[in-house]
Design a protein around this motif. Structure first.
Motif, PDB file in Angstrom:
ATOM      1  N   GLU A 130      18.374  47.200  -3.486  1.00 38.72           N
ATOM      2  CA  GLU A 130      19.806  47.199  -3.818  1.00 38.72           C
ATOM      3  C   GLU A 130      19.994  46.810  -5.279  1.00 38.72           C
ATOM      4  OE1 GLU A 130      22.116  48.165  -1.759  1.00 38.72           O
ATOM      5  OE2 GLU A 130      20.807  48.376  -0.006  1.00 38.72           O
ATOM      6  N   LEU A 131      21.073  47.298  -5.880  1.00 39.94           N
ATOM      7  CA  LEU A 131      21.417  46.918  -7.248  1.00 39.94           C
ATOM      8  C   LEU A 131      22.018  45.514  -7.262  1.00 39.94           C
ATOM      9  CD1 LEU A 131      23.104  50.256  -8.363  1.00 39.94           C
ATOM     10  CD2 LEU A 131      20.818  49.487  -8.967  1.00 39.94           C
ATOM     11  N   LEU A 132      21.861  44.825  -8.382  1.00 39.06           N
ATOM     12  CA  LEU A 132      22.417  43.474  -8.506  1.00 39.06           C
ATOM     13  C   LEU A 132      23.905  43.563  -8.836  1.00 39.06           C
ATOM     14  CD1 LEU A 132      21.653  40.421  -8.548  1.00 39.06           C
ATOM     15  CD2 LEU A 132      21.573  40.626 -11.029  1.00 39.06           C
ATOM     16  N   ARG A 133      24.714  42.876  -8.042  1.00 41.07           N
ATOM     17  CA  ARG A 133      26.167  42.876  -8.236  1.00 41.07           C
ATOM     18  C   ARG A 133      26.672  41.437  -8.336  1.00 41.07           C
ATOM     19  NH1 ARG A 133      28.139  47.994  -7.475  1.00 41.07           N
ATOM     20  NH2 ARG A 133      26.747  49.422  -6.383  1.00 41.07           N
ATOM     21  N   PRO A 134      27.843  41.228  -8.949  1.00 47.33           N
ATOM     22  CA  PRO A 134      28.325  39.855  -9.157  1.00 47.33           C
ATOM     23  C   PRO A 134      28.895  39.233  -7.886  1.00 47.33           C
ATOM     24  CG  PRO A 134      29.940  41.416  -9.948  1.00 47.33           C
ATOM     25  CD  PRO A 134      28.751  42.219  -9.527  1.00 47.33           C
ATOM     26  N   ALA A 135      28.997  37.924  -7.919  1.00 49.02           N
ATOM     27  CA  ALA A 135      29.637  37.177  -6.831  1.00 49.02           C
ATOM     28  C   ALA A 135      31.103  36.977  -7.208  1.00 49.02           C
ATOM     29  CB  ALA A 135      28.953  35.830  -6.635  1.00 49.02           C
ATOM     30  N   VAL A 136      32.013  37.515  -6.405  1.00 48.81           N
ATOM     31  CA  VAL A 136      33.449  37.421  -6.701  1.00 48.81           C
ATOM     32  C   VAL A 136      34.194  36.878  -5.486  1.00 48.81           C
ATOM     33  CG1 VAL A 136      33.369  39.333  -8.344  1.00 48.81           C
ATOM     34  CG2 VAL A 136      33.915  39.798  -5.958  1.00 48.81           C
ATOM     35  N   ARG A 137      35.381  36.367  -5.740  1.00 48.51           N
ATOM     36  CA  ARG A 137      36.253  35.902  -4.662  1.00 48.51           C
ATOM     37  C   ARG A 137      36.996  37.085  -4.057  1.00 48.51           C
ATOM     38  NH1 ARG A 137      35.697  30.613  -2.771  1.00 48.51           N
ATOM     39  NH2 ARG A 137      34.688  29.468  -4.444  1.00 48.51           N
ATOM     40  N   ALA A 138      37.161  37.082  -2.752  1.00 47.90           N
ATOM     41  CA  ALA A 138      37.922  38.133  -2.082  1.00 47.90           C
ATOM     42  C   ALA A 138      39.394  38.030  -2.479  1.00 47.90           C
ATOM     43  CB  ALA A 138      37.763  38.027  -0.571  1.00 47.90           C
ATOM     44  N   GLN A 139      40.123  39.120  -2.310  1.00 51.96           N
ATOM     45  CA  GLN A 139      41.515  39.162  -2.763  1.00 51.96           C
ATOM     46  C   GLN A 139      42.453  38.461  -1.790  1.00 51.96           C
ATOM     47  OE1 GLN A 139      42.172  43.330  -3.378  1.00 51.96           O
ATOM     48  NE2 GLN A 139      41.717  43.192  -5.543  1.00 51.96           N
ATOM     49  N   THR A 140      43.622  38.100  -2.285  1.00 53.88           N
ATOM     50  CA  THR A 140      44.757  37.472  -1.601  1.00 53.88           C
ATOM     51  C   THR A 140      44.447  36.037  -1.175  1.00 53.88           C
ATOM     52  OG1 THR A 140      44.274  38.196   0.672  1.00 53.88           O
ATOM     53  CG2 THR A 140      45.508  39.716  -0.731  1.00 53.88           C
ATOM     54  N   VAL A 141      45.510  35.272  -0.959  1.00 53.93           N
ATOM     55  CA  VAL A 141      45.392  33.861  -0.605  1.00 53.93           C
ATOM     56  C   VAL A 141      44.654  33.695   0.723  1.00 53.93           C
ATOM     57  CG1 VAL A 141      46.734  31.793  -0.070  1.00 53.93           C
ATOM     58  CG2 VAL A 141      47.491  33.304  -1.874  1.00 53.93           C
ATOM     59  N   ARG A 142      44.780  34.691   1.579  1.00 50.34           N
ATOM     60  CA  ARG A 142      44.168  34.568   2.904  1.00 50.34           C
ATOM     61  C   ARG A 142      42.639  34.589   2.844  1.00 50.34           C
ATOM     62  NH1 ARG A 142      45.589  38.375   8.147  1.00 50.34           N
ATOM     63  NH2 ARG A 142      44.251  37.297   9.614  1.00 50.34           N
ATOM     64  N   TYR A 143      42.074  35.410   1.950  1.00 50.42           N
ATOM     65  CA  TYR A 143      40.629  35.615   1.942  1.00 50.42           C
ATOM     66  C   TYR A 143      39.928  35.078   0.690  1.00 50.42           C
ATOM     67  CZ  TYR A 143      41.715  38.845   5.721  1.00 50.42           C
ATOM     68  OH  TYR A 143      42.165  39.390   6.896  1.00 50.42           O
ATOM     69  N   ASN A 144      40.653  34.476  -0.265  1.00 45.56           N
ATOM     70  CA  ASN A 144      40.001  34.094  -1.520  1.00 45.56           C
ATOM     71  C   ASN A 144      39.083  32.888  -1.387  1.00 45.56           C
ATOM     72  OD1 ASN A 144      41.724  31.941  -1.374  1.00 45.56           O
ATOM     73  ND2 ASN A 144      42.836  32.404  -3.243  1.00 45.56           N
ATOM     74  N   ARG A 145      38.990  32.300  -0.207  1.00 50.12           N
ATOM     75  CA  ARG A 145      38.015  31.232  -0.002  1.00 50.12           C
ATOM     76  C   ARG A 145      36.615  31.798   0.226  1.00 50.12           C
ATOM     77  NH1 ARG A 145      40.646  32.092   4.686  1.00 50.12           N
ATOM     78  NH2 ARG A 145      39.417  32.301   6.591  1.00 50.12           N
ATOM     79  N   LYS A 146      36.528  33.115   0.461  1.00 45.30           N
ATOM     80  CA  LYS A 146      35.237  33.750   0.710  1.00 45.30           C
ATOM     81  C   LYS A 146      34.666  34.340  -0.581  1.00 45.30           C
ATOM     82  CE  LYS A 146      36.228  35.036   5.482  1.00 45.30           C
ATOM     83  NZ  LYS A 146      36.300  36.148   6.442  1.00 45.30           N
ATOM     84  N   ILE A 147      33.352  34.346  -0.678  1.00 41.32           N
ATOM     85  CA  ILE A 147      32.668  34.976  -1.812  1.00 41.32           C
ATOM     86  C   ILE A 147      31.958  36.219  -1.303  1.00 41.32           C
ATOM     87  CG2 ILE A 147      30.668  34.720  -3.330  1.00 41.32           C
ATOM     88  CD1 ILE A 147      31.554  32.011  -4.056  1.00 41.32           C
ATOM     89  N   ARG A 148      32.159  37.322  -2.010  1.00 41.94           N
ATOM     90  CA  ARG A 148      31.512  38.583  -1.641  1.00 41.94           C
ATOM     91  C   ARG A 148      30.948  39.237  -2.901  1.00 41.94           C
ATOM     92  NH1 ARG A 148      34.454  42.681  -3.524  1.00 41.94           N
ATOM     93  NH2 ARG A 148      36.696  42.478  -3.786  1.00 41.94           N
ATOM     94  N   GLU A 149      30.249  40.340  -2.719  1.00 39.86           N
ATOM     95  CA  GLU A 149      29.710  41.067  -3.868  1.00 39.86           C
ATOM     96  C   GLU A 149      30.806  41.908  -4.513  1.00 39.86           C
ATOM     97  OE1 GLU A 149      26.302  43.342  -2.737  1.00 39.86           O
ATOM     98  OE2 GLU A 149      24.930  41.741  -3.318  1.00 39.86           O
ATOM     99  N   GLY A 150      30.881  41.859  -5.847  1.00 36.20           N
ATOM    100  CA  GLY A 150      31.843  42.673  -6.574  1.00 36.20           C
ATOM    101  C   GLY A 150      31.244  44.006  -6.977  1.00 36.20           C
ATOM    102  N   ARG A 151      31.962  44.744  -7.824  1.00 38.10           N
ATOM    103  CA  ARG A 151      31.481  46.061  -8.239  1.00 38.10           C
ATOM    104  C   ARG A 151      30.420  45.940  -9.330  1.00 38.10           C
ATOM    105  NH1 ARG A 151      33.105  51.271  -7.785  1.00 38.10           N
ATOM    106  NH2 ARG A 151      32.524  52.677  -9.466  1.00 38.10           N
ATOM    107  N   GLY A 152      30.725  45.171 -10.388  1.00 40.19           N
ATOM    108  CA  GLY A 152      29.774  45.057 -11.490  1.00 40.19           C
ATOM    109  C   GLY A 152      30.089  43.854 -12.367  1.00 40.19           C
ATOM    110  N   PHE A 153      29.134  43.499 -13.220  1.00 42.09           N
ATOM    111  CA  PHE A 153      29.285  42.357 -14.123  1.00 42.09           C
ATOM    112  C   PHE A 153      30.132  42.745 -15.335  1.00 42.09           C
ATOM    113  CE2 PHE A 153      25.428  41.489 -11.777  1.00 42.09           C
ATOM    114  CZ  PHE A 153      25.534  40.142 -11.486  1.00 42.09           C
ATOM    115  N   THR A 154      30.803  41.741 -15.903  1.00 42.74           N
ATOM    116  CA  THR A 154      31.608  41.982 -17.105  1.00 42.74           C
ATOM    117  C   THR A 154      30.699  41.956 -18.340  1.00 42.74           C
ATOM    118  OG1 THR A 154      32.076  39.641 -17.410  1.00 42.74           O
ATOM    119  CG2 THR A 154      33.618  40.892 -16.065  1.00 42.74           C
ATOM    120  N   LEU A 155      31.227  42.463 -19.442  1.00 40.64           N
ATOM    121  CA  LEU A 155      30.470  42.484 -20.697  1.00 40.64           C
ATOM    122  C   LEU A 155      30.195  41.064 -21.188  1.00 40.64           C
ATOM    123  CD1 LEU A 155      29.263  44.390 -22.807  1.00 40.64           C
ATOM    124  CD2 LEU A 155      31.426  44.289 -24.034  1.00 40.64           C
ATOM    125  N   ALA A 156      31.152  40.150 -20.972  1.00 39.98           N
ATOM    126  CA  ALA A 156      30.981  38.757 -21.406  1.00 39.98           C
ATOM    127  C   ALA A 156      29.844  38.092 -20.641  1.00 39.98           C
ATOM    128  CB  ALA A 156      32.279  37.982 -21.204  1.00 39.98           C
TER     129      ALA A 156
END
Length: 208
Positions: free
Chosen positions: A52-78
């Motif tokens: 698998e490709l390496l993807r970033p760890a991001v928070r899920a969207q909305t107040v209901r799910y943002n306590r969870k960490i999931r894989e995002g699409r890609g890393f930022t340039l920074a």
């Protein structure tokens, strides 16, 4: 049964050919085997590369799910810059870059930078030509080191905190009032600046 008043006349359809519309799933076990064989073929084709490709760890969207960490699409340039990885180099070593994503917190950025550094530390880049290795290729003992194809796990969504007593300062702290004051201060920032500028101008005119 009789018919009376202005009711709907019953038109029951009991002679439908339901047998020809039944969806069967007899090919489930065959599809399962086909998917398994496809995964094996893909793993063999990739050689020692990660599955698998390496993807970033991001928070899920909305107040209901943002306590969870999931894989995002890609890393930022920074994040890539801080980890010392180029934008074009990243895609060649199995790291996904996303030009749309933005860092909104220092904590989230730090987690992903550590994720990139951990991946980079265990990365082995085999040279195309062993006699003429290019810049960035692994050399020496790294080429004979044991390899693993397991992905880097996601960090825990919340660090558990040991139970403790509530301090007096925490008891006296008014969370709701503090939030309201901060919101009011942010809302009236422009008015406050105009008022202060006007007051400073009046005082300057008095001195004249």
């Amino acid at each position: 049964m009789g018919f009376a008043h202005n009711n709907v006349l019953p038109q029951n359809h009991f002679r439908k050919d339901w047998q020809i519309r039944v969806h069967t799933w007899f090919n489930q076990s065959g599809r399962k085997l086909r998917r398994r064989n496809a995964r094996k073929a893909k793993a063999a084709k990739l050689g020692v590369r990660p599955l698998e490709l390496l993807r970033p760890a991001v928070r899920a969207q909305t107040v209901r799910y943002n306590r969870k960490i999931r894989e995002g699409r890609g890393f930022t340039l920074a994040e890539l810059k801080e980890a010392g990885i180029g934008k074009k180099e990243a895609r060649g070593v199995g790291i996904v870059y996303d030009h749309r994503r933005r860092n909104v917190s220092e904590e989230g950025k730090a987690i992903n930078v550590e994720r990139l550094k951990a991946y980079k530390a265990r990365l082995i880049v085999f040279p195309r030509n062993a006699k003429k290795p290019k810049k960035g290729d692994s050399t020496g003992e790294d080429l004979t080191a044991p390899t693993t194809r397991s992905a880097i796990p996601l960090p825990p969504s919340a660090v558990p905190e040991a139970p403790r007593k509530i301090t007096q300062e925490e008891r006296e702290f008014q969370a709701y009032r503090t939030l309201r004051n901060e919101r009011a201060a942010a809302r009236n920032e422009g008015k406050r600046k105009v008022r202060e500028a006007k007051k400073a101008e009046e005082e300057a005119n008095k001195k004249k």
